[in-house]
Design a protein around this motif. Structure first.
Motif, PDB file in Angstrom:
ATOM      1  N   ILE A  41      23.406 -70.578 116.830  1.00 43.94           N
ATOM      2  CA  ILE A  41      24.752 -70.403 117.359  1.00 43.94           C
ATOM      3  C   ILE A  41      24.690 -69.643 118.685  1.00 43.94           C
ATOM      4  CG2 ILE A  41      25.256 -68.237 116.115  1.00 43.94           C
ATOM      5  CD1 ILE A  41      27.745 -71.137 116.788  1.00 43.94           C
ATOM      6  N   CYS A  42      23.583 -68.960 118.926  1.00 45.00           N
ATOM      7  CA  CYS A  42      23.409 -68.203 120.173  1.00 45.00           C
ATOM      8  C   CYS A  42      23.020 -69.093 121.351  1.00 45.00           C
ATOM      9  CB  CYS A  42      22.349 -67.118 119.965  1.00 45.00           C
ATOM     10  SG  CYS A  42      20.727 -67.784 119.539  1.00 45.00           S
ATOM     11  N   HIS A  43      22.871 -70.393 121.122  1.00 48.42           N
ATOM     12  CA  HIS A  43      22.452 -71.315 122.175  1.00 48.42           C
ATOM     13  C   HIS A  43      23.484 -72.433 122.311  1.00 48.42           C
ATOM     14  CE1 HIS A  43      20.177 -74.510 124.155  1.00 48.42           C
ATOM     15  NE2 HIS A  43      19.362 -73.573 124.593  1.00 48.42           N
ATOM     16  N   GLY A  44      24.154 -72.474 123.446  1.00 49.72           N
ATOM     17  CA  GLY A  44      25.234 -73.429 123.670  1.00 49.72           C
ATOM     18  C   GLY A  44      24.821 -74.889 123.589  1.00 49.72           C
ATOM     19  N   SER A  56      29.610 -69.657 120.326  1.00 49.92           N
ATOM     20  CA  SER A  56      28.253 -69.702 120.868  1.00 49.92           C
ATOM     21  C   SER A  56      28.142 -68.916 122.176  1.00 49.92           C
ATOM     22  CB  SER A  56      27.837 -71.152 121.099  1.00 49.92           C
ATOM     23  OG  SER A  56      26.545 -71.211 121.636  1.00 49.92           O
ATOM     24  N   ASN A  57      29.113 -69.107 123.082  1.00 52.60           N
ATOM     25  CA  ASN A  57      29.100 -68.387 124.360  1.00 52.60           C
ATOM     26  C   ASN A  57      29.247 -66.886 124.160  1.00 52.60           C
ATOM     27  OD1 ASN A  57      28.725 -70.659 125.942  1.00 52.60           O
ATOM     28  ND2 ASN A  57      30.917 -71.039 126.146  1.00 52.60           N
ATOM     29  N   ILE A  58      30.106 -66.481 123.235  1.00 47.57           N
ATOM     30  CA  ILE A  58      30.306 -65.043 122.971  1.00 47.57           C
ATOM     31  C   ILE A  58      29.026 -64.419 122.433  1.00 47.57           C
ATOM     32  CG2 ILE A  58      31.520 -63.386 121.496  1.00 47.57           C
ATOM     33  CD1 ILE A  58      33.995 -65.263 121.748  1.00 47.57           C
ATOM     34  N   VAL A  59      28.417 -65.061 121.437  1.00 51.00           N
ATOM     35  CA  VAL A  59      27.181 -64.528 120.847  1.00 51.00           C
ATOM     36  C   VAL A  59      26.085 -64.463 121.903  1.00 51.00           C
ATOM     37  CG1 VAL A  59      25.358 -64.942 119.135  1.00 51.00           C
ATOM     38  CG2 VAL A  59      27.754 -65.275 118.500  1.00 51.00           C
ATOM     39  N   ARG A  66      17.840 -66.050 120.604  1.00 52.68           N
ATOM     40  CA  ARG A  66      16.752 -65.662 119.696  1.00 52.68           C
ATOM     41  C   ARG A  66      16.597 -64.140 119.577  1.00 52.68           C
ATOM     42  NH1 ARG A  66      11.554 -69.652 119.891  1.00 52.68           N
ATOM     43  NH2 ARG A  66      12.676 -71.587 119.563  1.00 52.68           N
ATOM     44  N   THR A  67      17.680 -63.450 119.459  1.00 52.66           N
ATOM     45  CA  THR A  67      17.612 -62.006 119.224  1.00 52.66           C
ATOM     46  C   THR A  67      18.226 -61.730 117.854  1.00 52.66           C
ATOM     47  OG1 THR A  67      19.692 -61.640 120.441  1.00 52.66           O
ATOM     48  CG2 THR A  67      17.635 -61.409 121.691  1.00 52.66           C
ATOM     49  N   ILE A  68      19.462 -61.279 117.815  1.00 52.70           N
ATOM     50  CA  ILE A  68      20.065 -60.880 116.539  1.00 52.70           C
ATOM     51  C   ILE A  68      20.166 -62.036 115.542  1.00 52.70           C
ATOM     52  CG2 ILE A  68      22.483 -61.205 117.206  1.00 52.70           C
ATOM     53  CD1 ILE A  68      22.976 -58.535 115.548  1.00 52.70           C
ATOM     54  N   THR A  69      20.480 -63.238 116.009  1.00 51.56           N
ATOM     55  CA  THR A  69      20.646 -64.353 115.071  1.00 51.56           C
ATOM     56  C   THR A  69      19.311 -64.869 114.527  1.00 51.56           C
ATOM     57  OG1 THR A  69      20.674 -66.033 116.817  1.00 51.56           O
ATOM     58  CG2 THR A  69      22.814 -65.101 116.125  1.00 51.56           C
TER      59      THR A  69
END
Length: 161
Positions: A41-44, A56-59, A66-69
């Motif tokens: 979800i961290c990658h648009g 996705s953009n907010i995260v 590839r950090t918190i998620t």
């Protein structure tokens, strides 16, 4: 890893585990498939990122890719949050296993993952796989074969009349 590999990774992991548990296979495997996609979800540009572009953009703006998620913190946090909203252990376990399969697969890439986020330490396997490359396609094939092998015990009883 590509979305299709993460998808089949979540399906394969939950299909194998279904063989050894009493979880409802439909809910368990479906939630494993979704869980296999959630960390990206961290990658648009990911399958899930394209479905939920605002989230996705907010995260991505807050944490990056590839950090918190892609961490144990996320894995545990999802389990805790889900348990506050549902008592369906099959659903929760499937999502968690799908997410874990995603982390394992991404740890095989050169970029690795921040498994211990917020600690800035990258975890990767000694031998890495290029995303979208030949080795990833072999992994995809192997995961598909595992799914078929273990899935036959789930599907065949439904086919007998």
């Amino acid at each position: 890893m590509t979305g299709k590999t993460h998808l089949i990774g979540g399906i394969a992991a939950t299909t194998v585990i279904t063989s050894f548990t009493n979880y409802d296979p439909v809910i368990f495997i479906a939630s494993g498939a979704v869980g296999g996609l959630i960390p990206d979800i961290c990658h648009g540009g990911s399958k899930i990122g394209r479905k939920f572009p605002l989230l996705s953009n907010i995260v991505n703006m807050i944490f990056g890719h590839r950090t918190i998620t892609h961490s144990l913190l996320f894995l545990i946090g999802i389990g805790v949050v889900l348990s506050m909203f549902t008592s369906n252990s099959t659903l929760i376990a499937g999502l968690i296993i799908g997410i874990a399969s995603h982390l394992l697969l991404d740890a095989t890439t050169k970029r690795g993952i921040k498994l211990l986020y917020p600690v800035n330490f990258t975890v990767r396997f000694p031998i890495t796989i290029k995303t979208g490359g030949t080795l990833e396609n072999i992994v995809l094939l192997l995961l598909t074969l595992v799914t078929i092998y273990y899935g036959k015990d789930i599907v065949i009883p439904f086919l007998t009349f």
